[in-house]
Design a protein around this motif. Structure first.
Motif, PDB file in Angstrom:
ATOM      1  N   SER A 188      34.105  95.593  44.396  1.00  0.00           N
ATOM      2  CA  SER A 188      33.543  95.788  45.838  1.00  0.00           C
ATOM      3  C   SER A 188      32.101  96.599  45.674  1.00  0.00           C
ATOM      4  CB  SER A 188      34.535  96.885  47.084  1.00  0.00           C
ATOM      5  OG  SER A 188      34.570  97.927  46.207  1.00  0.00           O
ATOM      6  N   GLY A 189      30.822  96.470  46.587  1.00  0.00           N
ATOM      7  CA  GLY A 189      30.067  97.312  46.362  1.00  0.00           C
ATOM      8  C   GLY A 189      29.276  95.662  46.199  1.00  0.00           C
ATOM      9  N   ARG A 190      28.238  96.588  45.292  1.00  0.00           N
ATOM     10  CA  ARG A 190      26.759  95.951  44.784  1.00  0.00           C
ATOM     11  C   ARG A 190      26.833  95.618  42.882  1.00  0.00           C
ATOM     12  NH1 ARG A 190      22.509  95.582  49.068  1.00  0.00           N
ATOM     13  NH2 ARG A 190      20.766  96.153  47.299  1.00  0.00           N
ATOM     14  N   VAL A 191      26.055  94.165  43.112  1.00  0.00           N
ATOM     15  CA  VAL A 191      25.737  94.008  41.803  1.00  0.00           C
ATOM     16  C   VAL A 191      24.346  93.221  41.392  1.00  0.00           C
ATOM     17  CG1 VAL A 191      26.327  92.567  39.202  1.00  0.00           C
ATOM     18  CG2 VAL A 191      28.486  93.382  40.845  1.00  0.00           C
ATOM     19  N   ASP A 192      23.503  94.624  40.737  1.00  0.00           N
ATOM     20  CA  ASP A 192      22.356  93.541  40.835  1.00  0.00           C
ATOM     21  C   ASP A 192      21.994  94.802  39.040  1.00  0.00           C
ATOM     22  OD1 ASP A 192      22.260  97.335  40.982  1.00  0.00           O
ATOM     23  OD2 ASP A 192      21.581  96.946  43.207  1.00  0.00           O
TER      24      ASP A 192
END
Length: 109
Positions: free
Chosen positions: A17-21
């Motif tokens: 979960s969350g963001r991947v950048d």
């Protein structure tokens, strides 16, 4: 980025979960690889809680898929949100990595 995992026999389900950048892609890769156990034959990555993925995150998934393929292990992704699903379709990743609507579908596939 947060993870949880559930192992049943030779199947490992990882919930992300969350963001991947670009700022956390290398941490994402290390975290994923740290969860794989030699006895795991089927790895399912549940991205239902993922809000965003950049090209750096897609590269991580490709590297993980290629690594697991070399080990003759199954790797699939499931539960894509609409935004993440759009990124997969536009980039063609849904043609490279098996994508399923749910964990149950991925376990059957």
């Amino acid at each position: 980025m947060e993870f949880s995992q559930d192992r049943s026999g030779e199947t490992l389900v990882i919930n992300a979960s969350g963001r991947v950048d670009g700022s956390n892609a290398s941490d994402f890769l290390e975290s994923l690889q740290g969860m794989f156990d030699p006895g795991d034959q089927k790895i399912i990555l549940d991205l239902g809680g993922l809000e965003y993925i950049s090209s750096a995150g897609l590269r991580v998934l490709l590297m993980a898929a290629q690594n697991l393929d070399k080990q003759n292990k199954s790797f699939s992704i499931c539960s894509l949100t609409e935004a993440v699903g759009d990124v997969f379709r536009i980039s063609g990743f849904d043609q490279i990595i098996n994508v399923f609507p749910s964990v149950d579908d991925a376990q059957q596939g």
